[in-house]
Design a protein around this motif. Structure first.
Motif, PDB file in Angstrom:
ATOM      1  N   HIS A 229     -32.658  25.582  -7.063  1.00 44.04           N
ATOM      2  CA  HIS A 229     -32.164  25.814  -8.414  1.00 44.04           C
ATOM      3  C   HIS A 229     -32.295  27.295  -8.780  1.00 44.04           C
ATOM      4  O   HIS A 229     -33.302  27.946  -8.459  1.00 44.04           O
ATOM      5  N   PRO A 230     -31.279  27.872  -9.444  1.00 47.33           N
ATOM      6  CA  PRO A 230     -31.331  29.293  -9.818  1.00 47.33           C
ATOM      7  C   PRO A 230     -32.547  29.671 -10.656  1.00 47.33           C
ATOM      8  O   PRO A 230     -33.033  30.797 -10.574  1.00 47.33           O
TER       9      PRO A 230
ATOM     10  N   GLU B  28     -28.401  30.517  -4.535  1.00 46.72           N
ATOM     11  CA  GLU B  28     -27.314  30.141  -5.437  1.00 46.72           C
ATOM     12  C   GLU B  28     -26.162  29.495  -4.657  1.00 46.72           C
ATOM     13  O   GLU B  28     -25.578  28.503  -5.104  1.00 46.72           O
ATOM     14  N   ARG B  29     -25.872  30.071  -3.478  1.00 50.49           N
ATOM     15  CA  ARG B  29     -24.809  29.493  -2.647  1.00 50.49           C
ATOM     16  C   ARG B  29     -25.179  28.075  -2.194  1.00 50.49           C
ATOM     17  O   ARG B  29     -24.358  27.153  -2.251  1.00 50.49           O
TER      18      ARG B  29
ATOM     19  N   LYS C  22     -24.860  25.559  -5.114  1.00 49.65           N
ATOM     20  CA  LYS C  22     -23.478  25.152  -5.359  1.00 49.65           C
ATOM     21  C   LYS C  22     -23.001  24.180  -4.278  1.00 49.65           C
ATOM     22  O   LYS C  22     -22.299  23.203  -4.563  1.00 49.65           O
TER      23      LYS C  22
ATOM     24  N   ASP D 225     -16.968  26.559  -9.440  1.00 48.47           N
ATOM     25  CA  ASP D 225     -18.067  26.483  -8.498  1.00 48.47           C
ATOM     26  C   ASP D 225     -17.706  25.662  -7.270  1.00 48.47           C
ATOM     27  O   ASP D 225     -18.436  25.678  -6.289  1.00 48.47           O
TER      28      ASP D 225
ATOM     29  N   ASN E 188     -30.865  26.864 -17.651  1.00 42.10           N
ATOM     30  CA  ASN E 188     -29.514  27.436 -17.582  1.00 42.10           C
ATOM     31  C   ASN E 188     -29.161  28.252 -18.829  1.00 42.10           C
ATOM     32  O   ASN E 188     -28.073  28.142 -19.382  1.00 42.10           O
TER      33      ASN E 188
END
Length: 315
Positions: free
Chosen positions: A33-34, A44-45, A48, A117, A170
């Motif tokens: 998770h970011p 991040e990749r 997604k 995304d 978020n």
């Protein structure tokens, strides 16, 4: 355009159940998770990619289409000219609407739901699945938004007390009320606090996992607590009262004469609150740890020698 193995992304095989898919997704989503990996492009990749795999495999229709496509992918590469459909007599209508690959007259033209995304692979294969059934139709059916994962760290005292806490998920600040008695690793679900739904669909959920830091004083077992209590040799031998600090405040206990080292006492209802059972508590177990005096004077040493002689023990 490369084929994406969504099962491999989630660490599963094609026989995975819906529950196994959900568990694998939650575990990986928490890991990448970011919020847990700020300024980490690779995480991040992966995040997604994990969400995209879950989007497909958690949806019965999408999963069926995907599994069917997997067997035909090699044929697609041969007939599609390395990325565009056409030729070879291959029937792509089984994967999307007429009017082009995926029903939108383009390959890799982006997700028609407005979610950038998703990869070109996803958009090209599944774009047309949201159509209204007419050639070139763009009317999309409603679908739920993505679920979010978050962790909240608490001390043992905070988990005991519960109460309001604020966290940011978020970029959005949320105020939640924690029920007393939560456990380490426990996850709660907040409906409609995930990503917005598509085309009028419901928002996703927010799953919050509690992480409770170890406490240097207490050992927790469910709703019961254990506490080591130092007791002087004099109180242990002669008996007396001693004050013990508990999570609910100080408590006075009676120590019987000639109490042995390691003796356990039980204080009913002085343990941890039982989750979602107001007024119900576990027990607190006290383990008495006798402490010996240090830096004895010559007079004190002589008195202990006399005591040893009276007891018939060598000094």
């Amino acid at each position: 355009m490369d084929y994406k193995d969504y099962y491999k992304v989630l660490g599963l095989d094609k026989s995975a159940t819906t529950d196994q898919i959900k568990k694998a997704y939650r575990k990986l989503a928490r890991q990448y998770h970011p919020d847990v990996n700020p300024n980490n492009a690779e995480a991040e990749r992966k995040f997604k990619e994990i969400n995209e795999a879950h989007e497909v495999l958690s949806d019965e229709e999408k999963r069926r289409k995907y599994d069917q496509l997997g067997a035909d992918w090699q044929r697609y590469q041969q007939t599609a000219g390395g990325g565009r459909p056409g030729g070879g007599g291959f029937d792509w209508s089984q994967y999307g609407q007429p009017g082009g690959f995926g029903g939108y007259g383009q390959a890799g033209g982006g997700d028609p739901f407005g979610n950038t995304d998703f990869s070109d692979f996803f958009s090209s294969i599944f774009g047309g699945m949201e159509g209204d059934g007419r050639a070139g139709g763009h009317s999309a059916r409603a679908s739920a938004g993505q679920d979010y994962q978050a962790e909240l760290e608490l001390t043992l005292a905070e988990a005991y007390e519960g109460g309001p806490r604020t966290l940011t998920v978020n970029g959005k600040k949320l105020r939640i009320n924690i029920q007393p008695g939560v456990e380490d690793g426990q996850t709660i679900r907040l409906r409609d606090q995930g990503a917005s739904g598509r085309n009028g669909g419901p928002a996703g959920s927010l799953y919050i996992t509690f992480r409770i830091a170890p406490d240097p004083r207490y050992t927790r077992t469910g709703a019961d607590l254990t506490l080591d209590v130092p007791v002087s040799i004099y109180t242990a031998l002669l008996g007396g009262q001693q004050v013990v600090e508990t999570l609910s405040g100080p408590v006075k206990i009676n120590v019987k004469p000639e109490t042995q080292n390691g003796t356990r006492l039980r204080l009913r209802g002085k343990g941890f609150p039982i989750y979602k059972q107001p007024g119900q508590f576990g027990d607190l177990y006290l383990r008495l740890d006798l402490t010996l005096p240090q830096h004895l004077t010559n007079t004190e040493k002589e008195l202990f020698r006399q005591l040893a002689q009276l007891r018939g023990e060598a000094a």
